[in-house]
Design a protein around this motif. Sequence first.
Motif, PDB file in Angstrom:
ATOM      1  N   ALA A   3      49.348 -90.200  -4.525  1.00 48.08           N
ATOM      2  CA  ALA A   3      50.080 -88.997  -4.939  1.00 48.08           C
ATOM      3  C   ALA A   3      49.135 -87.962  -5.529  1.00 48.08           C
ATOM      4  CB  ALA A   3      51.169 -89.370  -5.943  1.00 48.08           C
ATOM      5  N   ALA A   4      48.152 -88.420  -6.293  1.00 47.96           N
ATOM      6  CA  ALA A   4      47.187 -87.492  -6.877  1.00 47.96           C
ATOM      7  C   ALA A   4      46.357 -86.820  -5.790  1.00 47.96           C
ATOM      8  CB  ALA A   4      46.285 -88.237  -7.857  1.00 47.96           C
ATOM      9  N   LYS A  15      48.472 -84.315  -4.073  1.00 51.76           N
ATOM     10  CA  LYS A  15      48.643 -83.122  -4.909  1.00 51.76           C
ATOM     11  C   LYS A  15      47.404 -82.231  -4.816  1.00 51.76           C
ATOM     12  CE  LYS A  15      50.579 -80.517  -8.038  1.00 51.76           C
ATOM     13  NZ  LYS A  15      51.741 -79.655  -7.695  1.00 51.76           N
ATOM     14  N   VAL A  56      47.539 -80.209  -1.712  1.00 46.11           N
ATOM     15  CA  VAL A  56      48.473 -79.090  -1.858  1.00 46.11           C
ATOM     16  C   VAL A  56      47.773 -77.925  -2.561  1.00 46.11           C
ATOM     17  CG1 VAL A  56      50.602 -78.313  -2.987  1.00 46.11           C
ATOM     18  CG2 VAL A  56      50.534 -80.530  -1.839  1.00 46.11           C
ATOM     19  N   ASN A  57      47.068 -78.243  -3.612  1.00 44.81           N
ATOM     20  CA  ASN A  57      46.369 -77.193  -4.363  1.00 44.81           C
ATOM     21  C   ASN A  57      45.326 -76.497  -3.480  1.00 44.81           C
ATOM     22  OD1 ASN A  57      47.878 -77.823  -6.620  1.00 44.81           O
ATOM     23  ND2 ASN A  57      46.328 -79.225  -7.455  1.00 44.81           N
ATOM     24  N   GLN A  61      46.990 -74.267  -1.017  1.00 44.35           N
ATOM     25  CA  GLN A  61      47.519 -73.081  -1.682  1.00 44.35           C
ATOM     26  C   GLN A  61      46.386 -72.053  -1.940  1.00 44.35           C
ATOM     27  OE1 GLN A  61      50.966 -72.504  -2.623  1.00 44.35           O
ATOM     28  NE2 GLN A  61      50.020 -70.461  -2.651  1.00 44.35           N
ATOM     29  N   LYS A  85      52.436 -80.164   1.159  1.00 45.57           N
ATOM     30  CA  LYS A  85      53.559 -80.336   0.222  1.00 45.57           C
ATOM     31  C   LYS A  85      54.494 -81.468   0.676  1.00 45.57           C
ATOM     32  CE  LYS A  85      53.819 -75.637  -1.672  1.00 45.57           C
ATOM     33  NZ  LYS A  85      54.671 -74.429  -1.786  1.00 45.57           N
ATOM     34  N   TYR A 113      52.811 -84.770  -0.047  1.00 45.01           N
ATOM     35  CA  TYR A 113      52.849 -85.075  -1.480  1.00 45.01           C
ATOM     36  C   TYR A 113      54.253 -85.534  -1.911  1.00 45.01           C
ATOM     37  CZ  TYR A 113      53.166 -84.306  -6.498  1.00 45.01           C
ATOM     38  OH  TYR A 113      53.408 -84.464  -7.839  1.00 45.01           O
ATOM     39  N   SER A 114      55.278 -84.842  -1.399  1.00 46.99           N
ATOM     40  CA  SER A 114      56.660 -85.199  -1.757  1.00 46.99           C
ATOM     41  C   SER A 114      56.980 -86.629  -1.330  1.00 46.99           C
ATOM     42  CB  SER A 114      57.631 -84.216  -1.107  1.00 46.99           C
ATOM     43  OG  SER A 114      58.966 -84.579  -1.372  1.00 46.99           O
ATOM     44  N   ALA A 133      55.038 -89.061  -3.599  1.00 44.80           N
ATOM     45  CA  ALA A 133      55.614 -89.050  -4.947  1.00 44.80           C
ATOM     46  C   ALA A 133      56.958 -89.780  -4.985  1.00 44.80           C
ATOM     47  CB  ALA A 133      55.780 -87.604  -5.422  1.00 44.80           C
TER      48      ALA A 133
END
Length: 381
Positions: free
Chosen positions: A100-101, A104, A107-108, A111, A142, A145-146, A149
Amino acid sequence: MKKRSFLGAIAALLIVSACGKKEQQAPQAQGPIPFPVQTIAPQDAIIYEEYTANLEGQQNVEIRPKVDGFIQKIYVTEGQQVKKGQLLFKIETQSLGQEAAAAKANVNAAQVEVDRLQPLVKRNIISNVQLETAKAKLAQAKAAYSSVATNAGYGTITSPVNGVVGSLPYREGSLVSATNTMPLTTVSDSKVMHAYFSMNEKQMLNFTRNFSGSTLEAKLKNTPEVSLVLVDGSEYAEKGKLITVSGLVNSSTGTSEFKAAFPNPDAVLRSGGSGIVRIPVQKGGALLVPQNAVIDMQGKKMLYVVDKENKVAPRIIETSTTAGKDYIVSGGLEAGEVIVTAGATKLKEGQQIVPQDSSKQSTPAKEEVATEETTNSSQKK
């Protein structure tokens, strides 16, 4: 000569005296003995049809893991009452946390790329295609990640319903996965218990004839409350109601399945248990005979019938079922005939009795009369 005559007279007196004693000791003739009797007449009766049933809670929810991992903690015990949302298990999801990390971070990064390209597109330095491609990668990151998570969240397992915890086949430290054949446990909502039982085609046909209604649903509404006999032979305190029946006959078993619901406020009934469902059925024009009047003779049922001369004769009868303390006669006896209702074991064929209407006195009293009369006669002998 005088002495011989005297001795002869004494002998004659002794003979006469002995004959007199024999006459006194001779048994007196025994008269007819009173026995309770009943005239057979058609009457209404309630019979109970019984079916073996399996008990289950109104909700039996199997608790299964959605992710692979080791059980870190078990928060409940077998048989514990739990509430909806209460924590049950904690499964180790450290690797999922790391995934998950990483997701994430992706995703960053996506972005940042979108943010970098947007002003360049506005100044027409790059084409809009590059920006749209970057936005697609952001959406993909995203979503990944979802998903990770969410899977990490599956490590915390809570109860989906109010109920009682079943067996716990796994212990802390056990490796579990979504493919395990056995669930982590089962939570059963037992406030209302369901009793499942089956009827064969003949029984189903009788059911449809006994209760009014143009559909099975209507017939179920017209059935009276049913009772449940527990494994110890006692009757469960709460009455139940038939709620569903399968519309088709199972081709492999030839049966239709019924479901009855019973309130379980004191948690007397347990999911996985068994019992006997009793359905009351009104039967009109039935011929009833007391069970005390019937003797079992090598698998056959026999009683004594009284004729117009008050003489008794044995009669083999056929019975279909019981109604309280009576048998329902299906053959061998006609309305209007008179039977002996008690003390039949003391009778023999052709014996004359004194009939006593059993409706005017209780059966124990009648048996006592017959027994007492027999005892007195024996004492006279």
